[in-house]
Design an enzyme around this catalytic site. Structure first.
Site, PDB file in Angstrom:
ATOM      1  CD  GLU A 166      34.581  20.568  60.098  1.00 54.84           C
ATOM      2  OE1 GLU A 166      35.486  21.333  59.719  1.00 54.84           O
ATOM      3  OE2 GLU A 166      34.759  19.364  60.388  1.00 54.84           O
ATOM      4  CB  THR A 177      38.346  16.981  61.192  1.00 57.01           C
ATOM      5  OG1 THR A 177      37.680  18.211  60.894  1.00 57.01           O
ATOM      6  CG2 THR A 177      37.366  16.073  61.933  1.00 57.01           C
ATOM      7  CG  HIS A 201      34.269  21.306  56.133  1.00 56.95           C
ATOM      8  ND1 HIS A 201      35.035  21.808  55.099  1.00 56.95           N
ATOM      9  CD2 HIS A 201      35.026  20.367  56.748  1.00 56.95           C
ATOM     10  CE1 HIS A 201      36.207  21.209  55.090  1.00 56.95           C
ATOM     11  NE2 HIS A 201      36.234  20.326  56.079  1.00 56.95           N
ATOM     12  CG  ASP A 254      36.590  20.102  64.027  1.00 55.94           C
ATOM     13  OD1 ASP A 254      36.374  21.323  63.923  1.00 55.94           O
ATOM     14  OD2 ASP A 254      36.399  19.299  63.092  1.00 55.94           O
ATOM     15  CG  HIS A 255      39.535  22.296  62.435  1.00 51.03           C
ATOM     16  ND1 HIS A 255      39.078  23.193  61.490  1.00 51.03           N
ATOM     17  CD2 HIS A 255      39.063  21.082  62.052  1.00 51.03           C
ATOM     18  CE1 HIS A 255      38.360  22.558  60.572  1.00 51.03           C
ATOM     19  NE2 HIS A 255      38.336  21.268  60.889  1.00 51.03           N
TER      20      HIS A 255
END
Length: 631
Positions: A253, A295, A411, A470-471
């Site tokens: 994440e 995500t 996150h 993921d990003h």
């Protein structure tokens, strides 16, 4: 009437001017819109006016009392839309789309993330509404509430048409074919304005809903020809080296590559990843390619090798499409057991619907875990507990399996319990960046713990473990703080490079004996063909836009959802072309050979998704007989 207009200001014009000026102030303070000329600044200044005049003009058909109420209510609604965009922009550096609004079911899970983006000073965004209420109630002498004659109303609405056409004409001279650039929301907002952009977005939404009904297999033929022409054969040295092994994909994440091999106050941020990448195949020039779905987009790209849509998230907008060519569906036919582990609500990002379409057999959601206040933080179950509780499920399930694991702790807003902080926060004016380092370090600790758990369960030796970010976690809104950490100015060139995320392929008994770093430009779109080739599965007939990461003749080309791209020689971003060697802006001619390719791939991918074109494809050929098509 004429005398009234000479001595008094119409209430409607006060409402228009207040909203117009406020919108421009928000443009300049809340949005990072690049302005390169006086002409662009003027367009930015006038672009809200036509919409505001039009909406306010409806009040001219009401009586005095109704007009007051209407203008106050509409000013509040428009202000709320502007405010929602400002809050969303603070983290995602993007503007809201209509498909995104349909994802409101996610709001209950976003709690801390949204409140972390709201500031006390935000109440000033509604100051004009308060002023209108005060003027309406106390009616000072300089304000006119007189009704307008039909002739004056006609002139009013004709002026709106003139202002809009003038705005559009200027915008087209500044950016030709403006309305075809739906993938670049900043350009649309900069030239059309936030409100007109939302109207245009609504038109696009209606158009895309009709695409599936009108689609047929003929559209897929051109796309398949393009994909076949760009097919890259697998590398014999890597093809099938993981055949028969369990596949574990760990989606890390918000982890970006700028923390790899770097320190915070003398301590490494990611000590385990630093170590394990040197025992693996490590891709140091690997980019995330997510859009508004973040995500969920990274999941979609992983399993389909298609690009995310430009508006909203595919998981929501097209969750019921036919995805029989997705990795889980294909691996299931080869005897694999495809599952997902994610300690969040099953319906978040519409996963309960989308996972069925992709072919996953089981989804271990939050109800599969023992979650308490002690083992939770931020978005839910801590990563260490997540991995620890997931491994027993893996141990008991049918083998081989394909397991996708989605972590949570790293996150936004990057909250962590004190006892879990092994590195210090950074010291800058960005609370977001400061808190990012301890949570990134905790994710690193958790992955080390996961490896230990796999070894203890006897799963490690017969698994291929793929880990990737993921990003992004830190948007360009924090560039000043990032510049402080990296020790250099963050220009558009550096910002594009910051979209790199870690990508590691670890195969026990293989990569630890012959580790290798690959610095070729690559992205998430390449994961599907890479995984299939590692397992000894052919991809020649697949509808996909990615290329095997190990292919000897792969093209070094990564496209972002906004139309930007990176190659081994140039970077195209923010409508500027940069030479990678000099890191300086160069003439656009250097990027032109790739512009059409980038536009074409995004367009083809959108056609597949919006038209649900995979329903016409049986894996080898296009089915034109409508009676055979899944409806």
């Amino acid at each position: 009437m004429k005398q009234a207009f000479k001595s008094k200001v119409p209430f409607i014009l006060i409402a228009v001017v207040l909203l117009w000026v406020k919108t421009y102030i928000v443009y300049k303070t809340a949005f990072n819109i690049t302005i390169e000329s006086v002409k662009q600044e003027f367009i930015l200044f006038i672009n809200p006016l036509s919409f505001i005049l039009l909406i306010a003009g409806i009040a001219l058909f009401f009586g005095e009392k109704g007009a007051k109420r209407y203008l106050i209510i509409t000013s509040f609604i428009i202000s709320f839309v502007l405010y929602a965009n400002a809050v969303y922009y603070r983290f995602f550096n993007d503007f809201i789309t209509i498909p995104l609004l349909f994802q409101s079911g996610n709001m209950s899970d976003l709690g801390g993330s949204i409140t972390g983006l709201m500031y006390p000073a935000d109440v000033l965004m509604f100051l004009d509404v308060v002023i209108l209420i005060v003027l309406s109630k106390w009616t000072p002498a300089f304000v006119s509430f007189a009704t307008w004659r039909p002739k004056v109303r006609k002139m009013y609405f004709l002026s709106i048409v003139g202002i809009f056409l003038f705005n559009l004409g200027l915008a087209e001279t500044e950016r030709p074919q403006l309305l075809t650039r739906t993938f670049d929301r900043e350009i649309l907002v900069k030239n059309l304005g936030t409100y007109n952009y939302h109207v245009y977005d609504a038109v696009l939404q209606s158009k895309t809903r009709a695409q599936r009904a009108l689609a047929d297999g003929s559209e897929l033929a051109e796309i398949q020809n393009y994909i076949n022409a760009n097919y890259k054969a697998p590398n014999d040295n890597f093809y099938g080296i993981a055949e028969g092994k369990n596949v574990i994909v760990v989606k890390m994440e918000s982890l970006q590559s700028f923390v790899i091999d770097r320190e915070i106050n003398g301590k490494p941020v990611t000590p385990f990843l630093n170590e394990i990448k040197d025992q693996s195949y490590y891709f140091s020039n690997f980019f995330h390619q997510t859009g508004q779905g973040k995500t969920s987009d990274s999941e979609f790209i992983l399993d389909n090798s298609l690009y995310p849509v430009g508006r909203g998230a595919v998981f929501f907008t097209h969750g019921t499409n036919d995805y029989h060519t997705a990795t889980p569906n294909v691996l299931k036919e080869k005897g694999y057991n495809p599952v997902v582990f994610h300690a969040n609500n099953k319906s978040f990002w519409n996963r309960d619907v989308m996972y069925d379409a992709l072919g996953y057999e089981n989804f271990y959601d939050v109800n599969s875990y023992e979650v308490s206040e002690e083992n939770s933080v931020g978005w839910g179950l801590k990563d260490k507990d997540f991995f620890e509780q997931s491994v027993p499920y893996m141990k008991e399930m049918d083998k081989p399996f394909y397991a996708k694991m989605i972590t949570l702790t790293n996150h936004f807003p990057f909250v962590l319990d004190e006892e879990d902080k092994l590195v210090d926060e950074f010291d800058s004016n960005s609370r977001t960046l400061n808190r990012y380092f301890p949570t990134a370090n905790y994710l690193d600790q958790s992955i080390k713990h996961f490896f230990d758990e796999l070894k203890a369960a006897g799963l490690y030796e017969n698994s291929v473990i793929i880990m990737y970010g993921d990003h992004y976690g830190i948007s360009e809104n924090h560039n000043d703080a990032m510049a402080q950490y990296l020790g250099k100015e963050i220009r558009p060139f550096e910002n594009a490079q910051l979209q790199r995320v870690p990508m590691i392929v670890h195969i026990p008994g293989v990569t630890d004996k012959n580790p290798k770093e690959f610095d070729t430009v690559s992205g998430q779109i390449d994961l599907k063909p890479t995984i299939k080739h590692l397992l000894g599965m052919e991809t020649k007939n697949d509808i996909q836009f990615g290329e095997d990461l190990f292919s000897e003749d792969r093209s070094e080309f990564v496209v972002f959802r906004d139309g930007s791209f990176v190659t081994d020689e140039v970077i195209y971003t923010k409508n500027a072309c940069y030479d990678k060697e000099s890191e300086e802006e160069v003439d656009q001619e250097a990027c032109e050979p790739y512009m059409e390719k980038a536009k074409k791939e995004l367009q083809y991918s959108d056609q597949i998704i919006y038209g649900d074109l995979l329903r016409f494809y049986d894996g080898t050929s296009i089915q034109m007989d409508q009676t055979k098509i899944k409806e």
